[in-house]
Scaffold this motif. Structure first.
Motif, PDB file in Angstrom:
ATOM      1  N   GLU A  93       7.247   7.405   0.859  1.00 45.09           N
ATOM      2  CA  GLU A  93       7.818   7.567  -0.471  1.00 45.09           C
ATOM      3  C   GLU A  93       7.945   9.051  -0.783  1.00 45.09           C
ATOM      4  O   GLU A  93       6.999   9.800  -0.608  1.00 45.09           O
ATOM      5  CB  GLU A  93       6.934   6.898  -1.517  1.00 45.09           C
ATOM      6  N   LEU A  94       9.103   9.427  -1.267  1.00 41.93           N
ATOM      7  CA  LEU A  94       9.317  10.819  -1.632  1.00 41.93           C
ATOM      8  C   LEU A  94       8.882  11.061  -3.067  1.00 41.93           C
ATOM      9  O   LEU A  94       8.985  10.184  -3.922  1.00 41.93           O
ATOM     10  CB  LEU A  94      10.796  11.185  -1.491  1.00 41.93           C
ATOM     11  N   ALA A  95       8.390  12.268  -3.316  1.00 45.68           N
ATOM     12  CA  ALA A  95       8.057  12.642  -4.681  1.00 45.68           C
ATOM     13  C   ALA A  95       9.322  12.618  -5.532  1.00 45.68           C
ATOM     14  O   ALA A  95      10.415  12.916  -5.060  1.00 45.68           O
ATOM     15  CB  ALA A  95       7.428  14.032  -4.708  1.00 45.68           C
ATOM     16  N   SER A  96       9.173  12.251  -6.788  1.00 43.54           N
ATOM     17  CA  SER A  96      10.288  12.189  -7.710  1.00 43.54           C
ATOM     18  C   SER A  96      10.151  13.298  -8.747  1.00 43.54           C
ATOM     19  O   SER A  96       9.080  13.498  -9.320  1.00 43.54           O
ATOM     20  CB  SER A  96      10.315  10.824  -8.413  1.00 43.54           C
ATOM     21  N   TYR A  97      11.243  14.050  -8.967  1.00 39.92           N
ATOM     22  CA  TYR A  97      11.223  15.188  -9.876  1.00 39.92           C
ATOM     23  C   TYR A  97      12.196  14.962 -11.024  1.00 39.92           C
ATOM     24  O   TYR A  97      13.309  14.478 -10.807  1.00 39.92           O
ATOM     25  CB  TYR A  97      11.615  16.472  -9.126  1.00 39.92           C
ATOM     26  N   ASP A  98      11.776  15.313 -12.221  1.00 42.08           N
ATOM     27  CA  ASP A  98      12.674  15.218 -13.368  1.00 42.08           C
ATOM     28  C   ASP A  98      13.792  16.254 -13.221  1.00 42.08           C
ATOM     29  O   ASP A  98      13.530  17.424 -12.978  1.00 42.08           O
ATOM     30  CB  ASP A  98      11.914  15.492 -14.670  1.00 42.08           C
ATOM     31  N   MET A  99      15.013  15.784 -13.362  1.00 41.75           N
ATOM     32  CA  MET A  99      16.164  16.683 -13.301  1.00 41.75           C
ATOM     33  C   MET A  99      16.919  16.600 -14.622  1.00 41.75           C
ATOM     34  O   MET A  99      17.428  15.539 -14.989  1.00 41.75           O
ATOM     35  CB  MET A  99      17.100  16.298 -12.159  1.00 41.75           C
ATOM     36  N   MET A 144       0.846  -1.202   0.000  1.00 38.87           N
ATOM     37  CA  MET A 144       0.000   0.000   0.000  1.00 38.87           C
ATOM     38  C   MET A 144       0.877   1.246   0.000  1.00 38.87           C
ATOM     39  O   MET A 144       1.771   1.389   0.807  1.00 38.87           O
ATOM     40  CB  MET A 144      -0.891  -0.004   1.239  1.00 38.87           C
ATOM     41  N   ARG A 145       0.606   2.125  -0.903  1.00 41.94           N
ATOM     42  CA  ARG A 145       1.383   3.352  -0.974  1.00 41.94           C
ATOM     43  C   ARG A 145       0.802   4.419  -0.075  1.00 41.94           C
ATOM     44  O   ARG A 145      -0.396   4.461   0.156  1.00 41.94           O
ATOM     45  CB  ARG A 145       1.425   3.869  -2.406  1.00 41.94           C
ATOM     46  N   LEU A 146       1.665   5.274   0.395  1.00 37.77           N
ATOM     47  CA  LEU A 146       1.238   6.406   1.218  1.00 37.77           C
ATOM     48  C   LEU A 146       0.802   7.544   0.305  1.00 37.77           C
ATOM     49  O   LEU A 146       1.620   8.155  -0.357  1.00 37.77           O
ATOM     50  CB  LEU A 146       2.388   6.875   2.104  1.00 37.77           C
ATOM     51  N   PRO A 147      -0.502   7.827   0.187  1.00 36.65           N
ATOM     52  CA  PRO A 147      -0.931   8.934  -0.655  1.00 36.65           C
ATOM     53  C   PRO A 147      -0.684  10.244   0.059  1.00 36.65           C
ATOM     54  O   PRO A 147      -0.967  10.394   1.235  1.00 36.65           O
ATOM     55  CB  PRO A 147      -2.439   8.686  -0.822  1.00 36.65           C
ATOM     56  N   THR A 148      -0.110  11.178  -0.637  1.00 32.27           N
ATOM     57  CA  THR A 148       0.228  12.459  -0.030  1.00 32.27           C
ATOM     58  C   THR A 148       0.015  13.563  -1.032  1.00 32.27           C
ATOM     59  O   THR A 148      -0.536  13.357  -2.099  1.00 32.27           O
ATOM     60  CB  THR A 148       1.692  12.478   0.431  1.00 32.27           C
ATOM     61  N   LEU A 149       0.513  14.746  -0.686  1.00 28.73           N
ATOM     62  CA  LEU A 149       0.506  15.865  -1.610  1.00 28.73           C
ATOM     63  C   LEU A 149       1.907  16.036  -2.158  1.00 28.73           C
ATOM     64  O   LEU A 149       2.886  15.835  -1.464  1.00 28.73           O
ATOM     65  CB  LEU A 149       0.074  17.149  -0.886  1.00 28.73           C
ATOM     66  N   MET A 150       2.000  16.436  -3.426  1.00 28.94           N
ATOM     67  CA  MET A 150       3.291  16.608  -4.066  1.00 28.94           C
ATOM     68  C   MET A 150       3.824  17.999  -3.743  1.00 28.94           C
ATOM     69  O   MET A 150       3.217  18.998  -4.101  1.00 28.94           O
ATOM     70  CB  MET A 150       3.154  16.468  -5.582  1.00 28.94           C
ATOM     71  N   ILE A 151       4.974  18.089  -3.066  1.00 28.67           N
ATOM     72  CA  ILE A 151       5.529  19.381  -2.687  1.00 28.67           C
ATOM     73  C   ILE A 151       6.644  19.748  -3.653  1.00 28.67           C
ATOM     74  O   ILE A 151       7.566  18.985  -3.873  1.00 28.67           O
ATOM     75  CB  ILE A 151       6.093  19.340  -1.259  1.00 28.67           C
ATOM     76  N   SER A 152       6.541  20.936  -4.242  1.00 19.49           N
ATOM     77  CA  SER A 152       7.551  21.362  -5.217  1.00 19.49           C
ATOM     78  C   SER A 152       8.871  21.631  -4.544  1.00 19.49           C
ATOM     79  O   SER A 152       8.967  21.769  -3.336  1.00 19.49           O
ATOM     80  CB  SER A 152       7.101  22.626  -5.946  1.00 19.49           C
ATOM     81  N   GLY A 169       3.248  20.094  -5.517  1.00 17.74           N
ATOM     82  CA  GLY A 169       4.018  20.921  -6.424  1.00 17.74           C
ATOM     83  C   GLY A 169       4.073  20.678  -7.896  1.00 17.74           C
ATOM     84  O   GLY A 169       4.052  19.567  -8.360  1.00 17.74           O
ATOM     85  N   ASN A 170       4.138  21.753  -8.635  1.00 17.40           N
ATOM     86  CA  ASN A 170       4.488  21.749 -10.046  1.00 17.40           C
ATOM     87  C   ASN A 170       5.964  21.419 -10.135  1.00 17.40           C
ATOM     88  O   ASN A 170       6.802  22.161  -9.662  1.00 17.40           O
ATOM     89  CB  ASN A 170       4.211  23.136 -10.632  1.00 17.40           C
ATOM     90  N   GLN A 171       6.306  20.294 -10.762  1.00 15.29           N
ATOM     91  CA  GLN A 171       7.675  19.810 -10.703  1.00 15.29           C
ATOM     92  C   GLN A 171       8.641  20.627 -11.536  1.00 15.29           C
ATOM     93  O   GLN A 171       9.839  20.405 -11.474  1.00 15.29           O
ATOM     94  CB  GLN A 171       7.697  18.335 -11.126  1.00 15.29           C
ATOM     95  N   GLN A 172       8.149  21.559 -12.349  1.00 19.66           N
ATOM     96  CA  GLN A 172       9.058  22.367 -13.139  1.00 19.66           C
ATOM     97  C   GLN A 172       9.517  23.617 -12.392  1.00 19.66           C
ATOM     98  O   GLN A 172      10.443  24.284 -12.827  1.00 19.66           O
ATOM     99  CB  GLN A 172       8.385  22.793 -14.447  1.00 19.66           C
ATOM    100  N   VAL A 217      -1.860  19.750  -6.310  1.00 20.38           N
ATOM    101  CA  VAL A 217      -2.178  18.438  -5.764  1.00 20.38           C
ATOM    102  C   VAL A 217      -2.032  17.413  -6.866  1.00 20.38           C
ATOM    103  O   VAL A 217      -2.520  17.606  -7.975  1.00 20.38           O
ATOM    104  CB  VAL A 217      -3.610  18.413  -5.217  1.00 20.38           C
ATOM    105  N   SER A 218      -1.336  16.325  -6.589  1.00 24.49           N
ATOM    106  CA  SER A 218      -1.146  15.292  -7.590  1.00 24.49           C
ATOM    107  C   SER A 218      -1.513  13.949  -7.009  1.00 24.49           C
ATOM    108  O   SER A 218      -1.084  13.589  -5.935  1.00 24.49           O
ATOM    109  CB  SER A 218       0.313  15.264  -8.056  1.00 24.49           C
ATOM    110  N   THR A 219      -2.330  13.184  -7.709  1.00 23.88           N
ATOM    111  CA  THR A 219      -2.655  11.824  -7.284  1.00 23.88           C
ATOM    112  C   THR A 219      -2.014  10.807  -8.205  1.00 23.88           C
ATOM    113  O   THR A 219      -2.089   9.614  -7.966  1.00 23.88           O
ATOM    114  CB  THR A 219      -4.171  11.605  -7.288  1.00 23.88           C
ATOM    115  N   ALA A 220      -1.362  11.280  -9.270  1.00 24.12           N
ATOM    116  CA  ALA A 220      -0.763  10.355 -10.224  1.00 24.12           C
ATOM    117  C   ALA A 220       0.543   9.773  -9.710  1.00 24.12           C
ATOM    118  O   ALA A 220       0.926   8.670 -10.074  1.00 24.12           O
ATOM    119  CB  ALA A 220      -0.510  11.067 -11.550  1.00 24.12           C
ATOM    120  N   ASP A 221       1.255  10.529  -8.885  1.00 21.93           N
ATOM    121  CA  ASP A 221       2.541  10.072  -8.360  1.00 21.93           C
ATOM    122  C   ASP A 221       2.446   9.950  -6.852  1.00 21.93           C
ATOM    123  O   ASP A 221       1.939  10.833  -6.186  1.00 21.93           O
ATOM    124  CB  ASP A 221       3.651  11.074  -8.703  1.00 21.93           C
ATOM    125  N   ALA A 222       2.964   8.841  -6.335  1.00 22.07           N
ATOM    126  CA  ALA A 222       2.988   8.690  -4.886  1.00 22.07           C
ATOM    127  C   ALA A 222       4.157   9.469  -4.328  1.00 22.07           C
ATOM    128  O   ALA A 222       5.146   9.713  -4.990  1.00 22.07           O
ATOM    129  CB  ALA A 222       3.123   7.212  -4.516  1.00 22.07           C
TER     130      ALA A 222
END
Length: 449
Positions: A383-389, A1-9, A27-30, A17-22
């Motif tokens: 789980e930490l949010a993952s950002y494209d770098m 089970m994944r921990l659903p959270t809010l995505m922080i930029s 945050g807006n990842q850009q 708010v993002s539900t697509a990524d755990a």
């Protein structure tokens, strides 16, 4: 089970708010500290309209502080046992993390790390404030205007200790390639300025010759908010130094302003980087209370030189004017970080790296009997949010035409050696008098004396 959270930029900008990524996040990842970073390497400042939109998204996604959280205090205390329990509960119940957890109860700094053997706990203590959303979307304290500490940075700090140990610390730099330096040299050889002609018209050609700059990261996960903070702070420091953006602080002109009409070398250029700036960590006789103090961040400089192949090496020398600029940035850091919260975010990341490294190096978890597996990620409950770098960025460079040639300033970086800080300890027996007893058994934070 994944921990659903809010995505922080990465820098408290452009929160959505993002539900697509755990993962932990809003945050807006850009968006990173007012700097828009896209996976293709394009970088630019967020427009005023974008900032307004970001701020509204943030306000809609957050809960305002209430009760004691709405009051500033010189000493708020966080129980790491209690914090982990809150994270476990959110994981097991499938709930989103609340704002007070994501922003660590409004903490501004960690000043004390306390071993609580009686309760098998480690306590973190320091000043805290209510939080607010600035018109540009930054989340800051209402009293000082400083960016608040973040849960995802704390988790990343714990999970990066061993990686940083193996890599010799946490480092970030944005560097030109050897090929780019050669192209730039060849470009400048053919430049002839007429008397009084403004060299600014050459900037587009110089950038094209320079080509993309490399993003180099070590000691920390490259897809983390922590890493994006380092890159954004480095990028913003470089832009201020080179006069590519207006300095928000009157006492900090650009390097280009203070170096006008000075002799310049055509084969060397100043490089600036931000590093840790802490006093020796003090501890009581029993190693139960540890005090962290100091500004946290300083700016250093050294001249680089490059050979005919475009390869760079450090000269070990310091340009007096570059040193003057570095000292000015260090002196103006507090004012600068209020105007550009990305620099306070950098200090927050450094503070949390020092805390995580201190606990690990001094084995304070073993001394207290606490199991830090949730924060360290051993059980995957957080789980930490993952950002494209991007691996490269579009070139950001500036230049000075002096009496002896051209100086192009394009290099910078961040060097975070938390191990050197945690090992630089002194005894202070007065620290045994610190009182942080809990007045509430039902939550993971409280206000101390």
């Amino acid at each position: 089970m994944r921990l659903p959270t809010l995505m922080i930029s990465a820098i408290c900008l452009a929160m959505t708010v993002s539900t697509a990524d755990a993962g932990i996040g809003l945050g807006n990842q850009q968006s990173v500290g007012g700097v828009m970073i896209a996976p293709d390497g394009s970088v630019r400042a967020a427009t005023v309209e974008e900032q307004k939109e970001m701020a509204q998204v943030v306000r809609n996604a957050m809960q305002a502080p209430t009760g004691e959280l709405a009051q500033a205090t010189d000493r708020r205390v966080i129980s790491l046992n209690g914090l982990q329990a809150a994270l476990k509960e959110a994981h097991e119940s499938g709930q989103h993390l609340d704002t007070e957890t994501m922003f660590l109860a409004g903490m501004q700094r960690i000043e004390y790390v306390i071993v609580d053997q009686e309760n098998n706990d480690i306590l973190l203590a320091g000043p805290a404030e209510p939080w607010m959303v600035r018109p540009d979307g930054h989340v800051v304290g209402t009293e000082t205007g400083g960016a608040v500490l973040r849960l995802d940075d704390l988790v990343t700090a714990f999970r990066s200790v061993e990686t940083a140990r193996n890599d010799g610390g946490i480092r970030c730099s944005i560097e030109p390639t050897a090929e780019g330096r050669l192209r730039l040299q060849n470009f400048l050889k053919n430049v002839k300025l007429r008397p009084g002609q403004n060299p600014a018209y050459l900037e587009a050609g110089m950038r094209q010759a320079f080509g993309p700059q490399q993003i180099l990261l070590a000691g920390v996960a490259t897809d983390s908010r922590f890493a994006r903070t380092l890159v954004a702070a480095d990028f913003e420091m470089k832009r201020i130094a080179m006069g590519l953006t207006q300095s928000p602080v009157a006492g900090l002109p650009s390097y280009l302003e203070i170096a006008k009409h000075q002799a310049q070398s055509s084969v060397s250029s100043p490089r600036w980087w931000m590093a840790c700036d802490y006093d020796p960590i003090a501890h009581d006789a029993e190693g139960r209370v540890w005090k962290i103090s100091g500004q946290g961040v300083k700016t250093l400089t050294e001249d680089d030189t490059f050979d005919k192949q475009g390869n760079v090496r450090s000269t070990g020398r310091q340009n007096p004017l570059a040193t003057k600029w570095a000292d000015m940035m260090t002196e103006q850091f507090e004012d600068l970080s209020r105007e550009r919260p990305v620099f306070r975010d950098l200090r927050n990341a450094m503070d949390l790296a020092v805390v995580a490294t201190l606990i690990t190096q001094q084995q304070l978890d073993h001394k207290s009997g606490i199991d830090l597996s949730v924060l360290r990620g051993n059980d995957s409950q957080v789980e930490l949010a993952s950002y494209d770098m991007p691996k490269t960025l579009e070139p950001q460079c500036s230049f000075i035409k002096g009496r002896a040639g051209w100086t192009v300033t394009a290099s910078g970086g961040v060097n975070l050696n938390a191990f050197a800080i945690s090992e630089n300890a002194v005894k202070d027996e007065t620290l045994g008098n610190i009182a942080v007893a809990s007045d509430s058994a039902s939550r993971w934070w409280w206000d101390g004396e």
